[in-house]
Enzyme design. Structure first.
Site, PDB file in Angstrom:
ATOM      1  N   ASN A   1       0.477  -9.261  -0.362  1.00 31.55           N
ATOM      2  CA  ASN A   1       1.483  -8.971  -1.375  1.00 31.55           C
ATOM      3  C   ASN A   1       2.329 -10.214  -1.621  1.00 31.55           C
ATOM      4  O   ASN A   1       2.886 -10.789  -0.678  1.00 31.55           O
ATOM      5  CB  ASN A   1       2.392  -7.823  -0.917  1.00 31.55           C
ATOM      6  CG  ASN A   1       3.518  -7.557  -1.908  1.00 31.55           C
ATOM      7  OD1 ASN A   1       3.285  -7.083  -3.015  1.00 31.55           O
ATOM      8  ND2 ASN A   1       4.747  -7.888  -1.528  1.00 31.55           N
ATOM      9  N   GLU A   2       2.395 -10.627  -2.879  1.00 31.53           N
ATOM     10  CA  GLU A   2       3.232 -11.747  -3.289  1.00 31.53           C
ATOM     11  C   GLU A   2       2.979 -12.976  -2.419  1.00 31.53           C
ATOM     12  O   GLU A   2       3.909 -13.642  -1.951  1.00 31.53           O
ATOM     13  CB  GLU A   2       4.707 -11.337  -3.264  1.00 31.53           C
ATOM     14  CG  GLU A   2       5.007 -10.210  -4.239  1.00 31.53           C
ATOM     15  CD  GLU A   2       6.469  -9.768  -4.245  1.00 31.53           C
ATOM     16  OE1 GLU A   2       7.287 -10.394  -3.535  1.00 31.53           O
ATOM     17  OE2 GLU A   2       6.782  -8.807  -4.964  1.00 31.53           O
TER      18      GLU A   2
END
Length: 825
Positions: free
Chosen positions: A424-425
């Site tokens: 994530n990210e």
């Protein structure tokens, strides 16, 4: 050789249930002690100390499990949340019924680094706060019970557990993540007795075609076999969703190391699993050997899914628009230490909102969550906590590999799971001096290959890392139209651009922060400042409340009113994109974060559909009006007790409903009938213009859907008196509230004439002198010692002391006269 149903049932009756006789498991929730901080060594946890002796420090406190270090300090406005070691200890009665059996401690999750001791013997360690793991304490218990020290504990076995969530750059998730990295035994711990040969893992792979004509169930397992037993007799039973026996197998097997296939079961026209009909098959297994009998039982489901290239999502051959949200394991007053009942309440709210999909962000979550997704019919994206910060070294990468392997192994049996999240990210640097995109790509590719090797039936995915979007099967870019960038009316345009950029698109994370109880007659006055045509992605610093471009997250009022508009627009647009797979609103419930100390509720991400204590915000009913089938109708503004304007001024009144038509009544007079049309923004056309009168106004709606009639009512006060700047705080007890040993205190900001300032958003601080205590550090608008006013008001709860007492509650705000009230009980 096939065993008939009669003989199988007779055998089960004679042998007892699987879990009670073939393997015993007990939750260890009671009789624990906790010490925040570290010890000089394990001896300090078990040494003999006389009562009242100076050597009895440090003092331990009694707790129940699950328990989190950071139950309240994560949202305290005055301190950083605790990151460090903590100890737990208990005394166990060990009574293993199996000859040469194994005694195990099964941890459903503990944060973040954990060491387990029996007396002074370190049994094992584990790094990773979210996957399950087991400590085999058999030998340590045997040695202790044979030692002279055993007499001092009167036959009980001392067990100590050290948890540690100290900041560590070589551990995932990153401390730059927008959530707290909690510590403690915040999921259940189980004492398990198993025979010397038992199941260590048991995997089910249920496969069917889109039409459901044929199903195949592949069964495999790995065994815990310290005695090197070579053979056993395996008996399998498959039951359909009505608990009818479908297949029975009995066979002798050789026990091998590692995972081994056990059976392949074919079915004609299996009952398919879906969100609307979450049909589960039951698999039961018994393994009999010279060690005795080991048992196992779980569920699975047959379903077929497909992401069409630049097109929709198909489940069992039919399009299903994924209506989703996200979940953090976080709750008011307990942080990560949610009980099973709390989890069940939350998941039922998600299902009753109409969701059929959830992303579990940003880590493997409790087995209870996955079981509920299976039984309720909620499809799942689950991911490992490689979240932000960049890419660390060998220790960092090995933990990521291990957690991916564990997540897939532990949750692959769940039919609800369709996506394995790899990160994530990961385009967000900061933890390391080096930020090398090619190294991140190489590691992402490695994880992608691992995931497909371990589970060929699911897809892989990530969110927001454009330079890795070609690696995974399904990609979710950053689209925050109307919050971090752009206007919400740009949502469809931006989505269509992103759909065209990747083969398989999903939109995870969209939404708006809202301070519960804050409403506005005109929530979009700022909107002209916000540029259009510049994209809708979240960029570095956009989450901050200062600097950068004009945006709703910085320049808006954080009202529920604006959030309702944004959600309403997104949902109506999602119905108009036939190529859309689906979306997931960020996030279902407000949660704590170390990155947002200046928010209206400090240290809380307030994008939740419900508050941190599960109290629904207004947007909950907007989702229901678009996503649910059961007739519902909700007058927008139940949490908005005072509206304002000129005497007799016409005001918009909305109803969110999935009914075909609705009639509104204002103070007993019909305002007319409206037909629902999802593309008639706002409120799908169920809106009226009606005058309000000073004082109380009674609003009622009667909505109809087929033969069903649904009503909803609300009473608003209407304030016509205008106000100037707030100068004074007034505190008073809310006498309408009744609660067991609870009193509700409300603060109001008034101007120099004593008129309530309905747009006041000042930060106020509550304090207490006297008896009782304030309910604070809950991370909610009504449970925080520091909080911004909502429409000029805020409240706090006082828990009274036993018996009689007197308490003085005060509220202060910069530049205003403080308020105080005395409560005698």
């Amino acid at each position: 050789m096939k065993r008939t149903g009669f003989w199988w049932m007779l055998w089960c009756l004679l042998s007892g249930s699987f879990l009670c006789q073939a393997q015993q498991s007990t939750r260890l929730t009671q009789h624990w002690e906790y010490l925040r901080g570290d010890l000089g060594g394990i001896w300090e946890a078990v040494r003999p100390v006389a009562a009242g002796s100076p050597e009895s420090v440090p003092l331990w406190q009694q707790v129940t499990l699950p328990h989190c270090f950071n139950a309240t300090d994560a949202v305290s406005p005055e301190e950083n949340y605790y990151e460090g070691p903590g100890w737990y200890r208990t005394l166990l009665d060990i009574n293993n019924p199996y000859t040469n059996g194994r005694t195990l401690l099964h941890f459903e999750g503990a944060g973040q680094k954990t060491a387990v001791y029996v007396y002074t013997t370190k049994v094992t360690t584990h790094t990773g706060g979210y996957d399950e793991w087991t400590a085999d304490i058999t030998e340590a218990v045997r040695q202790f019970l044979q030692s002279p020290e055993a007499k001092r504990f009167k036959g009980k076995v001392p067990v100590s557990v050290r948890c540690d969530n100290t900041r560590d750059l070589e551990m995932i998730p990153s401390d730059m993540s927008d959530f707290n990295v909690y510590g403690g035994l915040y999921r259940y711990v189980n004492l398990v007795y198993a025979p010397a040969l038992s199941f260590e893992t048991f995997h089910l792979q249920a496969v069917t075609d889109a039409a459901g004509n044929k199903g195949t169930l592949n069964v495999s397992a790995a065994f815990r076999n310290p005695g090197n037993i070579s053979r056993g007799t395996l008996e399998l039973r498959l039951l359909d969703p009505q608990q009818k026996i479908v297949k029975e197998i009995r066979q002798d097997i050789d026990i091998k190391t590692g995972e081994q296939p056990l059976a392949v079961i074919s079915l004609k026209k299996p009952i398919q699993w879906s969100p609307g009909q979450p049909s589960l098959y039951t698999v039961e297994a018994r393994l009999t050997s010279t060690a005795g009998t080991a048992g196992w039982k779980d569920h699975t489901g047959f379903r077929h899914f497909e992401f069409i290239k630049q097109g929709p999502f198909l489940l069992n051959g039919k399009r299903l628009l994924l209506h989703g949200t996200h979940r953090h394991e976080d709750h008011a007053g307990v942080a990560a230490a949610m009980t099973e009942d709390m989890v069940r309440r939350e998941m039922l709210l998600i299902k009753n909102m109409g969701a059929n999909f959830i992303r579990l962000g940003h880590y493997q979550q409790s087995r209870i969550v996955l079981q509920l997704c299976d039984s309720l019919g909620i499809l799942v994206w689950e991911e490992i906590p490689w979240c932000r910060g960049g890419l660390g070294g060998d220790t960092y990468k090995e933990q990521a590999r291990r957690m991916l392997t564990n997540m897939i192994s532990q949750h692959r049996n769940h039919p609800a799971v369709i996506l394995w999240g790899l990160g994530n990210e990961n385009d967000w640097p900061g933890d390391f001096p080096e930020f090398d995109k090619e190294k991140i790509r190489a590691f992402m590719s490695e994880l992608n290959t691992m995931a497909h090797q371990q589970d060929s039936t699911r897809k892989t995915t990530i969110r927001r890392c454009d330079f890795c979007k070609d690696i995974v099967d399904v990609y979710s870019p950053s689209i925050w139209a109307g919050w971090y960038r752009g206007r919400y009316t740009e949502y469809k345009t931006e989505s269509l651009k992103e759909i065209a950029r990747v083969p398989h698109f999903f939109h995870a994370e969209w939404g708006a922060d809202s301070h519960q109880g804050r409403f506005a007659e005109e929530p979009e006055q700022f909107i002209k400042q916000v540029a259009t045509g510049k994209g809708a992605d979240e960029r570095s610093g956009d989450f901050a409340l200062t600097g950068g471009n004009a945006r709703a997250s910085k320049d808006g009022d954080w009202s529920e009113s604006y959030a309702v508009n944004l959600v309403d627009w997104h949902l109506k647009e999602q119905e108009t994109m036939p190529q859309l797979t689906g979306t997931a609103y960020w996030v279902f419930k407000d949660f704590s974060t170390p990155l947002r100390p200046e928010n209206p509720v400090p240290y809380v991400n307030q994008k939740g559909i419900v508050a941190r204590d599960l109290t629904p915000k207004e947007i909950y009913y907007v989702f229901q009006s678009y996503w649910t089938e059961a007739p519902m109708a909700h007058i927008y503004g139940h949490g908005w007790p005072i509206r304002w304007g000129r005497e007799g001024e016409t005001k918009e009144i909305r109803v969110y409903s999935n009914c075909t038509e609705a009639e509104l009544f204002v103070n007993g007079k019909s305002a007319g009938v409206r037909k629902r049309n999802s593309q008639d923004f706002p409120a799908a056309g169920l809106r009226w213009q009606a005058p309000l009168q000073t004082g109380d106004n009674r609003i009622k709606v009667v909505a109809r859907k087929g033969k069903h009639t649904i009503t909803d009512e609300v009473t608003w006060q209407y304030q016509t008196a205008t106000w100037s700047a707030p100068v004074k705080l007034i505190l008073e007890e809310d006498k309408t509230f009744t609660g067991d040993q609870l009193r509700k205190v409300r603060v109001k900001a008034v101007d120099e004439k004593g008129v309530l300032c309905l747009d006041a958003a000042n930060e106020i601080t509550f304090s207490l002198a006297g008896d009782g205590r304030l309910i604070v550090d809950q991370g909610t608008a009504s449970g925080s010692r520091k909080v911004q006013l909502a429409n000029g008001q805020a409240c706090i709860f006082l828990r009274t002391a036993n018996g009689s007492g007197t308490a003085a509650v005060a509220a202060t705000a910069k530049g205003m006269t403080s308020g105080i009230t005395t409560i005698t009980y």
